[in-house]
Design an enzyme around this catalytic site. Structure first.
Site, PDB file in Angstrom:
ATOM      1  N   PHE A 152      26.766 -56.288  49.884  1.00 13.31           N
ATOM      2  CA  PHE A 152      25.458 -55.754  50.254  1.00 13.31           C
ATOM      3  C   PHE A 152      24.456 -56.885  50.273  1.00 13.31           C
ATOM      4  O   PHE A 152      24.373 -57.684  49.326  1.00 13.31           O
ATOM      5  CB  PHE A 152      25.006 -54.645  49.290  1.00 13.31           C
ATOM      6  CG  PHE A 152      23.721 -54.005  49.746  1.00 13.31           C
ATOM      7  CD1 PHE A 152      23.717 -53.084  50.781  1.00 13.31           C
ATOM      8  CD2 PHE A 152      22.512 -54.368  49.172  1.00 13.31           C
ATOM      9  CE1 PHE A 152      22.536 -52.518  51.231  1.00 13.31           C
ATOM     10  CE2 PHE A 152      21.323 -53.806  49.615  1.00 13.31           C
ATOM     11  CZ  PHE A 152      21.336 -52.875  50.646  1.00 13.31           C
TER      12      PHE A 152
ATOM     13  N   GLU B 214      16.353 -48.587  51.465  1.00  9.55           N
ATOM     14  CA  GLU B 214      16.499 -50.049  51.449  1.00  9.55           C
ATOM     15  C   GLU B 214      15.121 -50.680  51.216  1.00  9.55           C
ATOM     16  O   GLU B 214      14.452 -51.097  52.146  1.00  9.55           O
ATOM     17  CB  GLU B 214      17.117 -50.567  52.763  1.00  9.55           C
ATOM     18  CG  GLU B 214      18.642 -50.537  52.795  1.00  9.55           C
ATOM     19  CD  GLU B 214      19.201 -49.216  53.296  1.00  9.55           C
ATOM     20  OE1 GLU B 214      18.381 -48.335  53.626  1.00  9.55           O
ATOM     21  OE2 GLU B 214      20.433 -49.069  53.353  1.00  9.55           O
ATOM     22  N   SER B 215      14.688 -50.682  49.959  1.00  2.92           N
ATOM     23  CA  SER B 215      13.463 -51.361  49.488  1.00  2.92           C
ATOM     24  C   SER B 215      12.185 -50.539  49.570  1.00  2.92           C
ATOM     25  O   SER B 215      12.219 -49.390  49.140  1.00  2.92           O
ATOM     26  CB  SER B 215      13.317 -52.749  50.102  1.00  2.92           C
ATOM     27  OG  SER B 215      14.497 -53.492  49.859  1.00  2.92           O
TER      28      SER B 215
ATOM     29  N   CYS C 214      15.962 -54.354  52.981  1.00  6.17           N
ATOM     30  CA  CYS C 214      17.134 -55.197  52.734  1.00  6.17           C
ATOM     31  C   CYS C 214      18.323 -54.679  53.556  1.00  6.17           C
ATOM     32  O   CYS C 214      18.155 -53.913  54.492  1.00  6.17           O
ATOM     33  CB  CYS C 214      17.448 -55.210  51.241  1.00  6.17           C
ATOM     34  SG  CYS C 214      17.752 -53.567  50.584  1.00  6.17           S
TER      35      CYS C 214
ATOM     36  N   PHE D 167      20.229 -46.213  42.011  1.00  2.00           N
ATOM     37  CA  PHE D 167      21.164 -45.774  43.056  1.00  2.00           C
ATOM     38  C   PHE D 167      22.542 -45.459  42.458  1.00  2.00           C
ATOM     39  O   PHE D 167      22.887 -45.929  41.377  1.00  2.00           O
ATOM     40  CB  PHE D 167      21.300 -46.856  44.139  1.00  2.00           C
ATOM     41  CG  PHE D 167      20.051 -47.039  44.965  1.00  2.00           C
ATOM     42  CD1 PHE D 167      19.899 -46.367  46.174  1.00  2.00           C
ATOM     43  CD2 PHE D 167      19.024 -47.865  44.542  1.00  2.00           C
ATOM     44  CE1 PHE D 167      18.747 -46.523  46.939  1.00  2.00           C
ATOM     45  CE2 PHE D 167      17.870 -48.031  45.298  1.00  2.00           C
ATOM     46  CZ  PHE D 167      17.728 -47.368  46.499  1.00  2.00           C
TER      47      PHE D 167
ATOM     48  N   SER E  59      15.541 -49.876  42.387  1.00  3.36           N
ATOM     49  CA  SER E  59      14.286 -50.214  43.069  1.00  3.36           C
ATOM     50  C   SER E  59      13.128 -49.671  42.265  1.00  3.36           C
ATOM     51  O   SER E  59      13.227 -48.575  41.706  1.00  3.36           O
ATOM     52  CB  SER E  59      14.228 -49.565  44.452  1.00  3.36           C
ATOM     53  OG  SER E  59      15.077 -50.238  45.343  1.00  3.36           O
TER      54      SER E  59
ATOM     55  N   HIS F  52      13.498 -55.157  43.236  1.00  5.83           N
ATOM     56  CA  HIS F  52      14.731 -54.582  43.814  1.00  5.83           C
ATOM     57  C   HIS F  52      15.918 -55.366  43.279  1.00  5.83           C
ATOM     58  O   HIS F  52      15.906 -56.599  43.303  1.00  5.83           O
ATOM     59  CB  HIS F  52      14.674 -54.626  45.338  1.00  5.83           C
ATOM     60  CG  HIS F  52      13.507 -53.848  45.869  1.00  5.83           C
ATOM     61  ND1 HIS F  52      13.552 -52.478  46.027  1.00  5.83           N
ATOM     62  CD2 HIS F  52      12.255 -54.234  46.209  1.00  5.83           C
ATOM     63  CE1 HIS F  52      12.372 -52.058  46.457  1.00  5.83           C
ATOM     64  NE2 HIS F  52      11.564 -53.104  46.578  1.00  5.83           N
TER      65      HIS F  52
ATOM     66  N   GLU G 129      25.712 -56.113  41.696  1.00 12.65           N
ATOM     67  CA  GLU G 129      27.142 -56.450  41.797  1.00 12.65           C
ATOM     68  C   GLU G 129      27.348 -57.949  41.588  1.00 12.65           C
ATOM     69  O   GLU G 129      26.677 -58.759  42.243  1.00 12.65           O
ATOM     70  CB  GLU G 129      27.696 -56.057  43.170  1.00 12.65           C
ATOM     71  CG  GLU G 129      27.850 -54.568  43.361  1.00 12.65           C
ATOM     72  CD  GLU G 129      26.622 -53.933  43.983  1.00 12.65           C
ATOM     73  OE1 GLU G 129      25.498 -54.430  43.746  1.00 12.65           O
ATOM     74  OE2 GLU G 129      26.779 -52.946  44.703  1.00 12.65           O
TER      75      GLU G 129
END
Ligand code: PUT
Length: 346
Positions: free
Chosen positions: A7, A66-67, A81, A237, A243, A257, A261
């Site tokens: 990601f 996404e952000s 992102c 998430f 976030s 954010h 991983e």
């Protein structure tokens, strides 16, 4: 967000300030008049959705899949992102502002991002900074820059070209952005590379394995204590990733954010919270995330209390980190510091 094999946490960041050529008809000059359903349409073009919303008297703040998106009276900040297509939305966005408000000009624009970890996974026009610049040049008379090392970590910026009658932003303004990253350790005489990740124990906090709610992650990590007086809207998430948007009185925001991983860990921090010196805040962020390296950029205009901060980064010593790069740029309205720090060998 898709957390299968990779990601791209690295965000594209767009900030646009709007204004009027004359003092007349200013009654409908507030971007917050644009309804949520219209933002949803714009964000569909970007390929992301709204997942949470909070506001105060100064700003509307949306957490996105996404952000983040922040909307103030005359400024929009859109940060996305993954493989989102932010720049495809700029033209529709300008039309939406024209149709929903009495703003009739763009005062300034900033599009910036760090180099992507996996640029080959991006969609047009984000396939390269040259392609992004071409897309922006179709709409604006702008200038494109690259700070840092073009063959390693670097940071791209596109901003409006100051014309003769350029007025620019006439209120105190500053933006601190930091990307916290892993550091590659090369083993001499071999192709072997070890990644010195962002602290895995800390990154674990931002997973459903360790925390069941975003609030728990915010408190466990200490994010809630970073800046006083902040009202937080946070999101954790499934199965991991975090976030947060934070709002302060006075029109200040903070956004963090986290892509936790280990193979592609990445943390971004951004605020317009004014400080004469950001050293303390950066120290606290370093303690919180323990990165292998970090890139910081600081924009401050002449009216900002942070103007002085821009002069400090040649002196500042973040314990345990070596400053590898420092660049100072002077634009028409803003000064900009770009710096890269890497963990000192222990
Ligand atoms: N991200 C660009 C910030 C410019 C000054 N607010």
């Amino acid at each position: 967000a898709n957390y299968c094999d990779f990601f791209e946490g690295t965000e594209k960041l767009l900030e646009i300030w709007f204004g009027r050529r004359t003092e007349s008809n200013t009654a409908n000059c507030d971007l917050r008049a644009i309804p949520r359903s219209t933002w949803e349409k714009i964000l569909k073009i970007v390929k992301c959705t709204i997942i949470s919303f909070k506001k105060n008297d100064y700003m509307d703040a949306y957490v996105l899949s996404e952000s983040s998106l922040f909307v103030a009276k005359n400024r929009i900040i859109l940060k996305t992102c993954g493989s989102t297509t932010l720049l495809l939305a700029v033209k529709p966005l300008i039309y939406v502002v024209r149709d929903n408000t009495d703003f009739d000009m763009v005062i300034d624009i900033f599009y910036s991002r760090k180099n992507f970890m996996r640029p080959e996974l991006q969609e047009k026009p984000h396939t390269s900074f040259e392609d992004e610049t071409e897309a922006l040049d179709e709409l604006f008379d702008g200038s494109a820059y690259c700070l840092g090392r073009i063959n390693r970590d670097c940071w791209y910026l596109y901003t409006l070209n100051p014309l003769e009658d350029f007025i620019g932003v006439q209120v105190p303004d500053q933006t601190l952005e930091i990307s916290f990253l892993a550091k590659a350790l090369y083993i001499l005489n071999s192709d072997y590379v070890i990644m010195q990740e962002l602290d895995p124990k800390i990154m674990k906090i931002f997973t459903k394995e360790v925390c069941s709610t975003a609030k728990e992650a915010t408190q466990k990590s200490g994010i809630d204590k970073l800046l006083p007086g902040v009202v937080i809207d946070d999101y954790l998430f499934e199965p991991c990733g975090y976030s947060m948007n934070g709002l302060f009185k006075g029109g200040y925001y903070v956004t963090i954010h986290i892509t936790p991983e280990p193979q592609y860990s990445y943390v971004s921090f951004e605020t317009n919270y004014p400080q004469e010196s950001y050293s303390d805040l950066i120290f606290r962020l370093l303690k919180l995330f323990c990165p292998g390296k970090f890139i910081m950029t600081l924009f401050a205009n002449k009216l900002s209390v942070a103007a002085i901060s821009n002069c400090l980064y040649h002196k500042v010593d973040f314990r345990g980190f070596n400053r590898k790069e420092l660049q100072f740029s002077h634009f028409k309205n803003y000064d900009l510091t770009y710096a890269l720090f890497a963990k000192a060998p222990s």
